[in-house]
Design an enzyme around this catalytic site. Structure first.
Site, short mmCIF file in Angstrom:
data_model
loop_
_atom_site.label_atom_id
_atom_site.label_comp_id
_atom_site.label_asym_id
_atom_site.label_seq_id
_atom_site.Cartn_x
_atom_site.Cartn_y
_atom_site.Cartn_z
N SER A 1 -46.08 19.94 91.90
CA SER A 1 -46.87 20.39 93.04
C SER A 1 -46.08 20.01 94.28
CB SER A 1 -48.22 19.66 93.01
OG SER A 1 -48.94 19.92 94.19
N LYS B 1 -45.72 24.81 91.81
CA LYS B 1 -46.96 25.09 92.54
C LYS B 1 -46.73 24.67 93.97
CE LYS B 1 -51.13 22.19 92.81
NZ LYS B 1 -52.14 21.47 92.00
N LYS C 1 -48.46 24.24 97.87
CA LYS C 1 -49.70 24.15 98.63
C LYS C 1 -49.66 25.25 99.69
CE LYS C 1 -51.50 20.39 96.78
NZ LYS C 1 -52.82 20.40 96.12
N ASP D 1 -51.92 26.46 95.54
CA ASP D 1 -53.15 25.68 95.60
C ASP D 1 -53.59 25.59 97.06
OD1 ASP D 1 -55.23 23.89 95.37
OD2 ASP D 1 -54.05 22.28 94.47
N GLU E 1 -55.17 28.41 93.01
CA GLU E 1 -56.06 27.28 92.75
C GLU E 1 -56.98 27.04 93.93
OE1 GLU E 1 -53.69 23.93 91.46
OE2 GLU E 1 -55.36 22.53 91.65
N ASP F 1 -60.37 23.68 90.61
CA ASP F 1 -60.04 22.25 90.56
C ASP F 1 -61.27 21.50 91.08
OD1 ASP F 1 -59.15 19.66 91.19
OD2 ASP F 1 -57.37 20.27 92.27
N LYS G 1 -58.85 17.14 85.89
CA LYS G 1 -58.39 15.84 86.40
C LYS G 1 -59.38 14.80 85.92
CE LYS G 1 -56.26 17.44 90.66
NZ LYS G 1 -56.45 17.61 92.11
N GLY H 1 -53.06 16.41 88.90
CA GLY H 1 -52.63 15.08 89.31
C GLY H 1 -53.23 14.72 90.65
O1 OSB Z 1 -55.41 19.64 94.58
O2 OSB Z 1 -54.16 19.30 92.92
C1 OSB Z 1 -54.57 18.94 94.02
C2 OSB Z 1 -52.71 15.79 95.11
C3 OSB Z 1 -53.70 15.13 95.81
C4 OSB Z 1 -54.93 15.72 95.96
C5 OSB Z 1 -55.18 16.97 95.39
C6 OSB Z 1 -54.20 17.63 94.67
C7 OSB Z 1 -52.94 17.05 94.57
C8 OSB Z 1 -51.83 17.70 93.90
C9 OSB Z 1 -51.02 16.82 93.14
O3 OSB Z 1 -51.55 18.87 93.98
C10 OSB Z 1 -50.21 16.56 92.37
C11 OSB Z 1 -49.51 15.46 91.68
O4 OSB Z 1 -50.12 14.42 91.40
O5 OSB Z 1 -48.33 15.66 91.43
MG MG Z 2 -55.73 21.31 93.29
#
Ligand code: OSB
Ligand code: MG
Length: 369
Positions: free
Chosen positions: A135, A161, A163, A188, A213, A238, A262, A290
């Site tokens: 991510s 992925k 953001k 995401d 996402e 999510d 998660k 994560g």
């Molecule tokens: O939305 O998936 C998410 C990290 C913190 C809060 C929300 C998210 C995330 C990530 C993380 O996208 C990923 C990771 O732990 O590598």
């Molecule tokens: Mg997410």
């Protein structure tokens, strides 16, 4: 195991690199660890709540408060023999799933040691090679993002992925696809859009993403179903999925075609497994999300990812992407093929580094009966 003591321990760890989502940028992580001790066994769990209540209502401070006032008294002095027994002890406390998950998972961690079997087997897992994705947060520039993608692809990661948020979406995805037309790519939004953006989101279809996402509100399922009908790209939920009932509703309504699980978000391994089972019933693939975990949470994510329904690459990446020095030994590493190989040791399969934990600890409380 009779729980003789519970220790809460808050760590402060700087990140190797900043991490930015549609709700903000972080450069360090506060992490709450829970240690349950009894009958010569120690189980550990990591609370994934953030410093701020932006991803969910919980924060590290609310988790500490709820733990100290309710969760610790609910377990201290009790005889608990399985992780599965934990949710019932906390049932009077509404919400606070990340706080509860740290306790429940600590019990599973203890149970696997007690039974001398790998945690992943105890959870019902079978996969030994976990496919990994990364991510990648919002960056200062497109060039910086492309450079980071390049680096992760060379390391072997199977899925990228990124953001996104309004203003950092079409332009960015266009550049990524220009350079890498074939890679598994997803995005995401962490709730950065609304149904008024439907026409805009439809423009994402041409990038042939694996999924989008959580585009809409963090507590919504209904409007995601309407949006899913408008898009060819699969949606993935999510934030919206808090438990197996939410998963059932989302899949029944057609609100998504993929689920992110998660373990912290849903309150622990029991509920994570239940969601996995719902997805299997619907024939929907899941992957492990994560929360920028330290090694303990990371090792628990790896164990969860061995369940058979986890067929898409998860956000379970190597320790070194986030930490100069992780709190476990060995660190989580990823092969050149972009997989994590699961070992056969009893328990979580990674030792805690007490010296490192000690050094990083900023607050600690031990409660005994
Ligand atoms: O939305 O998936 C998410 C990290 C913190 C809060 C929300 C998210 C995330 C990530 C993380 O996208 C990923 C990771 O732990 O590598
Ligand atoms: Mg997410």
């Amino acid at each position: 195991m009779k729980i003789e003591s519970v220790t809460l321990c808050e760590l402060q760890i700087p990140l190797v690199d900043f991490f930015e989502t549609s709700f903000g940028r972080i450069t360090a992580r506060r992490i709450l660890l829970v240690r349950l001790q009894g009958d010569g066994i120690e189980g550990w769990g990591e609370c994934v709540a953030d410093d701020d209540p932006f991803y969910s209502e919980e924060s590290i401070d609310t988790a500490w408060l709820i733990a100290e006032k309710y969760l610790v008294p609910a377990v201290l002095g009790e005889v608990v023999n399985a992780g599965r027994e934990m949710p019932a002890l906390f049932s009077r406390v509404r919400g606070h799933r990340m706080a509860k998950a740290a306790f429940e998972n600590a019990m599973w961690d203890a149970e696997a040691q007690w039974l001398q079997i790998p945690l992943w087997k105890l959870l019902g897992g079978s996969q030994r090679d976990i496919p990994c994705g990364v991510s990648i947060g919002i960056q200062n520039s497109h060039e910086q993002l492309l450079a980071k993608i390049e680096r992760e692809l060379s390391a072997g990661y199977q899925r990228i992925k990124v953001k996104v948020k309004p203003g950092w979406d079409l332009n960015v995805l266009e550049k990524i696809r220009d350079q890498w037309p074939e890679i598994l790519l997803s995005c995401d939004a962490n709730s950065a859009y609304s149904p008024a953006d439907t026409e805009h989101l439809k423009k994402l279809d041409r990038f042939e993403l694996l999924m989008i996402e959580q585009p809409l509100w963090s507590d919504d399922i209904f409007f995601h179903a309407s949006l899913q009908r408008e898009l060819t790209t699969a949606l993935c939920l999510d934030e919206s999925i808090r438990n197996a009932r939410d998963a059932e509703m989302a899949l029944e309504l057609g609100a998504c075609r993929i689920l992110n699980i998660k373990v912290g978000r849903v309150g622990g391994f029991s509920e994570a497994i239940a969601i996995h089972d719902v997805a299997r019933k619907f024939g929907v693939p899941v992957w492990c999300g994560g929360m920028v975990e330290a090694g303990l949470g990371r090792s628990h994510n790896v164990a969860l990812s061995t369940l058979p329904g986890f067929t898409l690459p998860g956000d379970v990446s190597a320790s070194k992407r986030y930490w100069k020095e992780d709190i476990i030994e060995p660190e989580v590493t990823v092969t050149a093929e972009g997989t994590i190989q699961v070992n056969n040791q009893p328990g979580r399969g990674y030792e805690l580094r007490r010296d490192v934990i000690e050094q990083l600890t900023v607050r600690k409380q031990e409660m005994r009966r």
